[in-house]
Design an enzyme around this catalytic site. Structure first.
Site, PDB file in Angstrom:
ATOM      1  N   GLY A  81       0.818  -1.220   0.000  1.00 30.51           N
ATOM      2  CA  GLY A  81       0.000   0.000   0.000  1.00 30.51           C
ATOM      3  C   GLY A  81       0.845   1.261   0.000  1.00 30.51           C
ATOM      4  N   ARG A 145       1.024  -5.807  -4.942  1.00 32.66           N
ATOM      5  CA  ARG A 145       0.988  -6.681  -3.761  1.00 32.66           C
ATOM      6  C   ARG A 145       1.404  -8.127  -4.060  1.00 32.66           C
ATOM      7  NH1 ARG A 145      -0.771  -4.341   0.721  1.00 32.66           N
ATOM      8  NH2 ARG A 145      -2.258  -2.622   0.665  1.00 32.66           N
ATOM      9  N   ASP A 176       5.621  -7.943   5.477  1.00 38.91           N
ATOM     10  CA  ASP A 176       5.637  -9.083   4.546  1.00 38.91           C
ATOM     11  C   ASP A 176       6.677  -8.878   3.448  1.00 38.91           C
ATOM     12  OD1 ASP A 176       3.773 -10.593   5.792  1.00 38.91           O
ATOM     13  OD2 ASP A 176       2.082  -9.894   4.577  1.00 38.91           O
ATOM     14  N   LYS A 202       8.368   0.491   5.396  1.00 44.91           N
ATOM     15  CA  LYS A 202       7.229   1.320   4.984  1.00 44.91           C
ATOM     16  C   LYS A 202       5.921   0.775   5.518  1.00 44.91           C
ATOM     17  CE  LYS A 202       4.488  -0.122   2.517  1.00 44.91           C
ATOM     18  NZ  LYS A 202       3.522  -0.816   1.641  1.00 44.91           N
ATOM     19  N   THR A 203       5.007   1.572   5.908  1.00 41.04           N
ATOM     20  CA  THR A 203       3.567   1.298   6.050  1.00 41.04           C
ATOM     21  C   THR A 203       2.922   2.353   6.941  1.00 41.04           C
ATOM     22  OG1 THR A 203       1.784  -0.187   6.672  1.00 41.04           O
ATOM     23  CG2 THR A 203       3.780  -0.445   7.960  1.00 41.04           C
ATOM     24  N   ASP A 205       0.416   1.799   8.532  1.00 40.88           N
ATOM     25  CA  ASP A 205      -0.216   1.081   9.646  1.00 40.88           C
ATOM     26  C   ASP A 205       0.600   1.163  10.940  1.00 40.88           C
ATOM     27  OD1 ASP A 205      -1.949   0.389   7.667  1.00 40.88           O
ATOM     28  OD2 ASP A 205      -1.364  -1.716   7.563  1.00 40.88           O
TER      29      ASP A 205
HETATM   30  P1  FBP Z   1       0.567  -1.975   3.609  1.00 44.97           P
HETATM   31  O1  FBP Z   1       0.433  -2.902   4.771  1.00 44.97           O
HETATM   32  O2  FBP Z   1       0.925  -2.656   2.355  1.00 44.97           O
HETATM   33  O3  FBP Z   1       1.475  -0.820   3.899  1.00 44.97           O
HETATM   34  O4  FBP Z   1      -0.887  -1.328   3.326  1.00 44.97           O
HETATM   35  C1  FBP Z   1      -1.542  -0.605   4.278  1.00 44.97           C
HETATM   36  C2  FBP Z   1      -2.995  -0.354   3.974  1.00 44.97           C
HETATM   37  O5  FBP Z   1      -3.211   1.006   3.719  1.00 44.97           O
HETATM   38  C3  FBP Z   1      -3.892  -0.842   5.113  1.00 44.97           C
HETATM   39  O6  FBP Z   1      -4.025   0.135   6.125  1.00 44.97           O
HETATM   40  C4  FBP Z   1      -5.182  -1.150   4.417  1.00 44.97           C
HETATM   41  O7  FBP Z   1      -5.923  -2.118   5.112  1.00 44.97           O
HETATM   42  C5  FBP Z   1      -4.718  -1.673   3.094  1.00 44.97           C
HETATM   43  O8  FBP Z   1      -3.461  -1.087   2.838  1.00 44.97           O
HETATM   44  C6  FBP Z   1      -5.665  -1.356   1.973  1.00 44.97           C
HETATM   45  O9  FBP Z   1      -5.210  -1.998   0.829  1.00 44.97           O
HETATM   46  P2  FBP Z   1      -5.623  -1.641  -0.656  1.00 44.97           P
HETATM   47  O10 FBP Z   1      -4.795  -0.459  -1.057  1.00 44.97           O
HETATM   48  O11 FBP Z   1      -5.228  -2.847  -1.418  1.00 44.97           O
HETATM   49  O12 FBP Z   1      -7.069  -1.313  -0.668  1.00 44.97           O
END
Ligand code: FBP
Length: 552
Positions: A81, A145, A176, A202-203, A205
């Site tokens: 993400g 992803r 991951d 990165k994230t 979250d």
């Molecule tokens: P990452 O764990 O890859 O950094 O993604 C975070 C995130 O923004 C989460 O908070 C959310 O649940 C998810 O990606 C949403 O994913 P998508 O962009 O595939 O809708």
């Protein structure tokens, strides 16, 4: 006008590097520390990573650069993400690479791991890079992803890397993706390819953190963006005095984002998934907890408020997870078609009632019809309920409404309840990075190149002491295997980076816990306002409350 004034101004911004990286490339030397061990399951992790396990922690220092003078061709991907600051990681990497040797090459592989598999890339030059400095988003090369984890995939990556003369690969991703970076590094070392692999944390979250990684990048900007919006809603609520706002915030399973936003905005309610799990709270208990605050405020004439709901909350409610597991079973295989063929919701409800256990049905019956139907509509490619798509902000406001109706009938609640719903997630993932994220990300990228230059592989770019001003930051690297343990994934034991959930004995949660009763009943809102990029450091360079409390 092709560019916004802020975009033009941000191009001019010079990100701050850690003091030790500021003296020019020729004056960066490396200091090796102690050998490392994985956080758990040492024997198993060591056996799985014989070539990259146990390496030493390293830091950079001011001193004679003694790295070998070889031409570097580096490939970089953005994985998972979006998170504000990703572009600056690429810019920092590029600047360090070119400052070391102008013939060095940086290739950006497109759409995440897929780019490495399909050999689709762009070669960066100054003009390309300059158009993305200090900007949000991952549009420079895109992201994806796809998981890089099988031997077959690694063979293809190695083949493509060889074709392009790569000396190193940088993976910018979450837990991951960095687990995959460690596995790829081990593969490259085992096959004697000479190709190094470096990760960057990165994230938004905030769940990729540990004793080495103080914060993942993007968390700062994303939470500041959500907190601005939540603060604005609080002002609106306090002005109109007629709505309760239920706000779901992104963050996947962990509640770091919700907690940080609560610390920034002091809402009446903030649920923390990890606490719900620890206390094994039922839907009814959570509902009563919120309804108690609504009742007290309403009986005082305050028919308004704000409740923050973390994205992953329902997974933490034991009875809800049990229900989801049963629904997944109920619709396994061809039963989905049978279910979908039923002509009416009543017929479908009957099917559900016949298929679920009494306990699961009791939970299901509690849910508003909209949520009940959502559980049977939104399925992932494996046929499982997509828990993150459940509109938990609506779920809890509905449950609270029903509970308040009972209390009204019993005469204990005399207020009025009207609800508004919001979901903040995508709004924050591509914002212009805050000064903190712009500086941190640029430093992570610059630092990643220094790790490559000094020959390290299987390391995560590490910049620490980040609650202090940037000149006191410490740059270095940590073997990714140090952060790993064995976990059960899809029925198998796998080596993975340990995910960081909110610690209930940690200082951020403790602070929240000590204040939430007051915040629940009083109107103690705080209004963080928009991210500030220009002005006094006391306003513009603030780190998160989470980091400040953790380091206090
Ligand atoms: P990452 O764990 O890859 O950094 O993604 C975070 C995130 O923004 C989460 O908070 C959310 O649940 C998810 O990606 C949403 O994913 P998508 O962009 O595939 O809708």
């Amino acid at each position: 006008m092709d560019l916004s004034p802020l975009q033009i101004a941000r191009y001019e911004y010079t990100p701050k590097l850690p003091g030790m990286l500021r003296n020019g490339i020729s004056e960066i030397c490396v200091k090796e520390g102690a050998e490392t061990q994985s956080v758990a399951d040492q024997d198993k992790i060591k056996a799985l990573f014989p070539n990259t396990y146990g390496k030493k922690e390293i830091t950079f220092e001011k001193g004679q650069n003694t790295s070998p003078a070889k031409k570097q061709v580096v490939g970089v991907i953005l994985s998972g993400g979006q998170a504000p600051g990703g572009h600056n990681v690429v810019c920092g990497l590029y600047d360090a690479l070119k400052a070391t040797n102008k013939d060095n090459v940086l290739l950006g592989f497109k759409k995440g791991p897929d780019g490495l598999l399909k050999n689709e890339y762009v070669e960066f030059d100054d003009k390309f890079i300059d158009a993305y400095r200090n900007t949000g988003g991952f549009d420079i090369i895109g992201s994806g992803r796809t998981k890089l984890e099988t031997e077959e995939q690694f063979n293809i990556v190695a083949e493509n890397a060889k074709k392009n003369g790569l000396t190193a690969v940088v993976i910018i991703g979450g837990d991951d993706s960095n687990t995959n970076a460690a596995t790829l590094a081990e593969y490259m070392a085992a096959k004697n390819t000479g190709i190094q692999v470096i990760g960057c944390p990165k994230t938004i979250d905030g769940d990729l953190k540990n004793e080495d990684i103080e914060a993942s990048f993007g968390f700062d900007t994303a939470t500041k963006t959500y907190s601005e919006l939540i603060g604005n809603i609080e002002r609106d609520a306090n002005s109109a005095k007629k709505y309760w706002h239920f706000i779901k915030v992104m963050g996947r399973s962990a509640s770091h984002v919700a907690l940080e936003c609560a610390l920034e905005t002091q809402p009446n309610i903030c649920l923390i998934g990890e606490e719900v799990a620890a206390k094994k709270m039922s839907l009814a208990e959570i509902t009563n907890y919120i309804a108690d605050a609504v009742e007290k405020r309403g009986n005082n004439g305050n028919n308004f408020g704000v409740a923050i709901i973390p994205e992953g909350i329902v997974e933490f409610v034991p009875e809800f997870s049990a229900l989801i597991a049963e629904i997944n079973e109920l619709l396994a295989g061809s039963k989905t078609e049978e279910f979908n063929a039923l002509p009416t919701w009543d017929a479908k409800y009957q099917f559900i009632e016949n298929g679920l256990t009494k306990e699961a049905m009791a939970v299901f019956a509690l849910l508003p019809t909209g949520i009940q139907q959502q559980l049977f509509l939104e399925r992932d490619p494996h046929g499982n309920v997509q828990v993150s798509l459940i509109e938990s902000e609506k779920l809890f406001s509905e449950l609270v409404k029903n509970e308040l109706a009972k209390r009204k009938a019993a005469g204990t609640y005399v207020g009025k309840f009207g609800a508004q719903h919001h979901f903040f997630g995508y709004e924050g993932r591509c914002a212009f990075p805050s000064n903190f994220d712009a500086d941190y990300c640029y430093s992570l990228g610059f630092n990643a190149f220094m790790l490559i230059q000094y020959g390290y592989t299987g390391y995560l770019s590490k910049v620490s002491n980040i609650s202090k001003p940037a000149d006191e930051w410490i740059a270095g690297g940590m073997p990714i295997t140090k952060m790993m343990n064995m976990e059960r994934r899809n029925g198998q034991d796998k080596p993975v980076i340990r995910k960081a959930l909110v610690e209930l004995d940690g200082k951020p949660f403790k602070y929240f816990e000590a204040h939430r009763e007051t915040w629940a009943v009083e109107t103690a809102f705080t209004y963080p306002g928009a991210i500030q990029y220009y002005g006094p450091a006391s306003v513009c360079d603030l780190t998160t409350r989470t980091l400040a409390l953790e380091k206090s």
